[in-house]
Design an enzyme around this catalytic site. Structure first.
Site, PDB file in Angstrom:
ATOM      1  CB  CYS A 155      -0.869  -0.072   1.216  1.00 34.34           C
ATOM      2  SG  CYS A 155      -1.725   1.442   1.280  1.00 34.34           S
ATOM      3  CG  HIS A 167      -1.060   3.541   4.448  1.00 35.37           C
ATOM      4  ND1 HIS A 167      -1.425   2.204   4.022  1.00 35.37           N
ATOM      5  CD2 HIS A 167      -0.641   3.465   5.615  1.00 35.37           C
ATOM      6  CE1 HIS A 167      -1.099   1.593   5.260  1.00 35.37           C
ATOM      7  NE2 HIS A 167      -0.246   2.395   5.724  1.00 35.37           N
TER       8      HIS A 167
END
Ligand SMILES: *[C@@H]1O[C@H](CO)[C@@H](O)[C@H](O)[C@H]1NC(C)=O
Length: 494
Positions: A71, A127
């Protein structure tokens, strides 16, 4: 009379110019989380994605498209156009209490689009670090932000635990937000719709929509699994429902853009962030391996573009394209500038995608070099690169993997279990693989022992890349991050 005429001409030219400004396309950038290669309808999945299939079918399917295996790395490259070896993010994702982030020394996509006149809004997953305010989306070019800063929280409560540290991870701009009970795909879809409805259409819009879907935990409102009762594997069934909500959310948003009169001038980009997670319902068959591996199942991503302005429509592109390319591609498409960035690894692919007039200028992809992963096996005597290190690189048709690539099984979806491949024999010390990906996209034929000159050239390429690497930054957990010191929320602590 003459002056009147030239005044009229001037006005017309001016109007054209102003209109030209206003016709910069709106950009909708949708990211799915952990969405596997075999999880989209048009790749033959048992999961139904009618909206995504239609959009991809009318647009351009990117079938030689690459992302990173996990990610934070993919998102960091999407936003900055830079490889992880150049940002210090070579290893792993950013865990919530880790004081880390995408470096601030190079402007990122929303900053550059803002400079080019765009209204910039983000709804969903970040993130990319939040330990200091400077790393928050609203400090990095987004006019507004609604979403969560980390990853893997509960879809309904929006809570995230890291060990004993537990807190809500949801913000409206920089304010803690509370929407417990609202499923994130619906929540984000509604918020994205609000952004569109409130948008002043005189200005081009950049809407970044990184869904939580379809990452673990496996949670979905029950009605979405009803069409999948024939899928016996409960994980896969739940996952299929999660994909369906996301598909519906995208469909809904396109309707809102149509109602607002913006859709015909919207360029939509859809991309996964990495391969599907086999242990959480995802699937990448027939590709080898999965999320968090350097096999194709980890990095060969689902992606497509859609837009009425595209010169080519309804086609499949086999041009080599990488997630780091979106930054220069989108900025150049809107006539923006890339001044002030650190050297980019991404390539401007606009003409390649839009009209096919230029073949992809990208000949290679550095999949990664991870100096922190435990080394494997012996170093080749004559190797210019330490082949015990976890790394992979693509050059033309060739892909070289070194060190530990991650699990390399071929895993069919549960209903096709009978087609399971024989288990590969465990070669604990093996640390070099070479594949001709064009001929062998599923990595069945390792030719490293017969094509030693290619192996050496690729190792040399890795060595060259490695010379440009910055030290990897992977700091220890900071106990001050604990939400119990911050009103029960994850958020900046330094
Ligand atoms: C899509 O729109 C329909 C009709 O308004 C609504 O019932 C549904 O919840 C929406 N889906 C999502 C994922 O927001």
């Amino acid at each position: 009379m003459k002056t009147l005429l030239s005044a009229a001409v001037l006005l017309a030219v001016l109007a054209c110019f102003i209109e030209g400004q206003a016709t910069k396309p709106h950009i909708l950038l949708v990211i799915a989380d952990d969405f596997g290669y075999n999880d989209i309808g048009y790749h033959g999945s048992e999961i139904k994605t009618p909206n995504l299939d239609k959009l991809a079918g009318e647009g351009i399917k990117l079938e030689n498209y690459y992302v990173q295996p996990i990610c934070t790395p993919t998102r960091s490259q999407l936003m900055s156009g830079r490889y992880q070896i150049h940002t210090g993010l070579q290893h792993g994702v950013i865990f919530p209490p880790q004081p880390n982030g995408l470096p601030l020394d190079s402007p990122i996509l929303p900053e550059k689009l803002k400079e080019a006149g765009y209204a910039t809004h983000a709804v969903g997953k970040w993130h990319l670090g939040f330990y200091k305010k400077e790393y928050l989306p609203t400090s990095r070019g987004f006019d507004s932000y609604f979403g969560y800063l980390s990853g893997a929280e509960d879809y309904f409560t929006h809570e995230r635990c890291f060990g004993k540290m537990c807190g809500t991870d949801l913000h409206d701009n920089t304010n803690p937000a509370s929407y417990s009970g609202q499923y994130s795909a619906q929540l984000f879809s509604h918020r994205a719709a609000d952004v569109v409805k409130n948008h002043n259409t005189n200005q081009p819009l950049f809407l970044y929509l990184p869904f939580q879907s379809v990452h673990a935990p496996l949670q979905v409102p029950e009605q979405y699994t009803k069409p999948y009762m024939h899928i016996k594997d409960v994980q896969r069934r739940t996952y299929a429902g999660m994909v369906s909500v996301m598909d519906e959310a995208v469909g809904n948003l396109t309707e809102v853009l149509k109602q607002k009169g913006m859709w015909d001038n919207t360029l939509m980009v859809f991309s996964t962030d990495n391969g599907g997670q086999i242990h959480a319902g995802g699937n990448n068959y027939p590709l080898r391996g999965w999320k968090n591996s350097l096999w194709e199942g980890g990095v060969h991503g689902v992606g497509f573009v859609h837009g009425q302005m595209l010169k080519r429509k309804g086609i499949v592109s086999r041009d080599l394209i990488h997630v780091s390319d979106w930054f220069p591609t989108l900025v150049s498409m809107v006539g923006g500038n890339l001044n002030g960035t650190q050297p980019l690894d991404g390539v401007d692919q606009w003409r390649t995608i839009n009209d096919g007039s230029t073949p992809s200028q990208r000949k290679s992809i550095l999949h990664n070099i991870d100096p922190l992963y435990p080394p494997v096996g012996q170093r080749l005597l004559s190797s210019p690169f330490d082949n015990r290190i976890r790394a992979a690189v693509r050059m033309g048709d060739w892909k070289l993997i070194t060190g530990f690539p991650g699990n390399g099984s071929w895993v069919p979806p549960p209903h096709m279990k009978s087609q399971e491949m024989p288990k590969i024999k465990n070669e604990a010390e093996k640390n070099i693989w070479l594949f001709n990906i064009t001929e062998d996209p599923n990595e069945h034929n390792d030719v490293s022992s017969t094509m030693q000159h290619v192996v050496m050239n690729m190792l040399e390429l890795l060595a060259q890349y490695n010379k440009t690497a910055v030290p990897c930054r992977y700091p220890n957990i900071d106990p001050r991050a604990d939400p119990k010191y911050h009103g029960g929320y994850w958020g900046p602590w330094e």
